[in-house]
Scaffold this motif. Sequence first.
Motif, PDB file in Angstrom:
ATOM      1  N   ASP A  20      47.646  41.585  19.762  1.00 59.98           N
ATOM      2  CA  ASP A  20      48.427  40.009  19.719  1.00 59.98           C
ATOM      3  C   ASP A  20      48.855  39.961  20.762  1.00 59.98           C
ATOM      4  O   ASP A  20      48.372  38.510  21.915  1.00 59.98           O
ATOM      5  N   CYS A  21      49.321  40.783  22.175  1.00 58.74           N
ATOM      6  CA  CYS A  21      49.543  40.790  23.192  1.00 58.74           C
ATOM      7  C   CYS A  21      48.371  40.393  24.673  1.00 58.74           C
ATOM      8  O   CYS A  21      48.501  39.412  24.783  1.00 58.74           O
ATOM      9  N   ASN A  22      47.118  40.899  23.805  1.00 57.22           N
ATOM     10  CA  ASN A  22      45.970  40.805  24.353  1.00 57.22           C
ATOM     11  C   ASN A  22      45.390  39.212  24.753  1.00 57.22           C
ATOM     12  O   ASN A  22      44.809  38.493  25.080  1.00 57.22           O
ATOM     13  N   LEU A  23      45.673  38.265  22.806  1.00 53.67           N
ATOM     14  CA  LEU A  23      44.599  37.249  22.287  1.00 53.67           C
ATOM     15  C   LEU A  23      45.677  36.460  23.767  1.00 53.67           C
ATOM     16  O   LEU A  23      46.003  35.166  23.795  1.00 53.67           O
ATOM     17  N   THR A  24      47.755  36.238  23.500  1.00 58.48           N
ATOM     18  CA  THR A  24      48.661  35.876  24.138  1.00 58.48           C
ATOM     19  C   THR A  24      47.519  35.339  25.520  1.00 58.48           C
ATOM     20  O   THR A  24      47.800  34.151  26.070  1.00 58.48           O
ATOM     21  N   LYS A  25      47.248  36.664  26.240  1.00 60.69           N
ATOM     22  CA  LYS A  25      47.398  36.241  27.628  1.00 60.69           C
ATOM     23  C   LYS A  25      46.313  35.295  28.154  1.00 60.69           C
ATOM     24  O   LYS A  25      45.856  34.724  28.473  1.00 60.69           O
ATOM     25  N   ILE A  26      44.792  36.272  26.687  1.00 56.68           N
ATOM     26  CA  ILE A  26      43.878  34.829  26.651  1.00 56.68           C
ATOM     27  C   ILE A  26      44.320  33.613  26.352  1.00 56.68           C
ATOM     28  O   ILE A  26      43.493  32.344  27.332  1.00 56.68           O
ATOM     29  N   LYS A  27      44.830  32.829  25.477  1.00 54.82           N
ATOM     30  CA  LYS A  27      45.068  32.073  25.227  1.00 54.82           C
ATOM     31  C   LYS A  27      45.826  31.862  26.507  1.00 54.82           C
ATOM     32  O   LYS A  27      45.389  30.339  26.628  1.00 54.82           O
ATOM     33  N   LYS A  28      46.604  31.865  27.019  1.00 56.37           N
ATOM     34  CA  LYS A  28      47.569  30.971  27.916  1.00 56.37           C
ATOM     35  C   LYS A  28      46.666  31.100  29.077  1.00 56.37           C
ATOM     36  O   LYS A  28      46.588  30.511  29.926  1.00 56.37           O
ATOM     37  N   TRP A  29      45.497  31.608  29.429  1.00 59.82           N
ATOM     38  CA  TRP A  29      45.219  31.403  30.624  1.00 59.82           C
ATOM     39  C   TRP A  29      44.125  30.421  30.076  1.00 59.82           C
ATOM     40  O   TRP A  29      43.870  29.277  30.925  1.00 59.82           O
ATOM     41  N   ILE A  30      43.381  30.124  29.411  1.00 58.05           N
ATOM     42  CA  ILE A  30      41.977  29.160  28.726  1.00 58.05           C
ATOM     43  C   ILE A  30      43.074  27.990  29.008  1.00 58.05           C
ATOM     44  O   ILE A  30      42.848  26.948  29.122  1.00 58.05           O
ATOM     45  N   ASP A  31      44.750  28.085  28.140  1.00 53.64           N
ATOM     46  CA  ASP A  31      44.774  26.497  27.826  1.00 53.64           C
ATOM     47  C   ASP A  31      45.395  26.026  29.013  1.00 53.64           C
ATOM     48  O   ASP A  31      45.565  25.094  29.373  1.00 53.64           O
ATOM     49  N   ALA A  32      45.482  26.867  30.197  1.00 56.72           N
ATOM     50  CA  ALA A  32      45.835  26.542  31.724  1.00 56.72           C
ATOM     51  C   ALA A  32      44.901  26.175  32.242  1.00 56.72           C
ATOM     52  O   ALA A  32      45.033  25.496  33.418  1.00 56.72           O
ATOM     53  N   GLY A  33      43.813  26.567  32.072  1.00 61.74           N
ATOM     54  CA  GLY A  33      42.031  25.727  32.252  1.00 61.74           C
ATOM     55  C   GLY A  33      41.396  26.884  33.034  1.00 61.74           C
ATOM     56  O   GLY A  33      40.237  25.876  33.941  1.00 61.74           O
ATOM     57  N   ALA A  34      41.475  28.175  32.435  1.00 63.05           N
ATOM     58  CA  ALA A  34      40.712  29.268  33.032  1.00 63.05           C
ATOM     59  C   ALA A  34      40.626  29.737  34.027  1.00 63.05           C
ATOM     60  O   ALA A  34      39.347  29.561  35.164  1.00 63.05           O
ATOM     61  N   PRO A  35      42.366  29.487  35.387  1.00 65.76           N
ATOM     62  CA  PRO A  35      41.738  29.520  36.703  1.00 65.76           C
ATOM     63  C   PRO A  35      41.124  30.739  37.401  1.00 65.76           C
ATOM     64  O   PRO A  35      41.136  31.181  37.006  1.00 65.76           O
ATOM     65  N   ASN A  36      40.513  30.533  38.357  1.00 65.65           N
ATOM     66  CA  ASN A  36      40.398  31.611  39.366  1.00 65.65           C
ATOM     67  C   ASN A  36      41.135  32.202  39.795  1.00 65.65           C
ATOM     68  O   ASN A  36      41.356  32.105  40.884  1.00 65.65           O
ATOM     69  N   ASN A  37      42.613  32.587  39.721  1.00 66.85           N
ATOM     70  CA  ASN A  37      43.501  33.341  40.347  1.00 66.85           C
ATOM     71  C   ASN A  37      43.833  34.776  40.165  1.00 66.85           C
ATOM     72  O   ASN A  37      43.578  35.276  39.269  1.00 66.85           O
TER      73      ASN A  37
END
Length: 131
Positions: free
Chosen positions: A114-131
């Motif tokens: 769940d931790c990994n999925l939450t991180k991926i989801k959060k990043w996608i929701d932020a617009g998948a930035p290259n940061n």
Amino acid sequence: MKARLFTTTNIIIQITVGLFLITTSTSSCYYDKEEILYPQSACDTATVTYSSSVVPILVSNCTSCHAGNTPSAGIKLDTHADVKIQVANGKLWGSVSHTASYSPMPKSGSKMSDCNLTKIKKWIDAGAPNN
Ligand code: HEC
């Protein structure tokens, strides 16, 4: 009479001690909390970035198949541009979240934490930035 009184007292003491032991052994103590014992293992989703959060997940779980010259399904996940394509078409989240109609990933492995999925989801929701 004296002997009986002694026995009754004894039983009361035994019950008291017994209840005390049950109470102390079943109530969870402060130091049982995993995130306090092992702070680094807690799921930190406060600052999610592509390089520090998403890349390590992809490297541990995906790029063994999805990188190089002959990536599985022709899907490469080793550069931000490649990953962004799979974010835009919905396949990245569909596959890792095991959404019906997507091929569940990691292939022949169990769903990621769940931790990994939450991180991926959060990043996608932020617009998948290259940061
Ligand atoms: C053991 C090799 C292997 C691993 C590890 C793996 N994949 Fe795949 N992946 C495949 C294969 C093979 C396919 C082709 C579809 C199929 O066979 O299910 C595929 C398909 C996909 C697809 C297309 C899904 C669809 O429904 O069209 C995506 C997106 C994907 N993988 C992402 C990932 C991600 C993200 C990870 C890591 C969490 C991952 N894969 C781990 C082998 C792998």
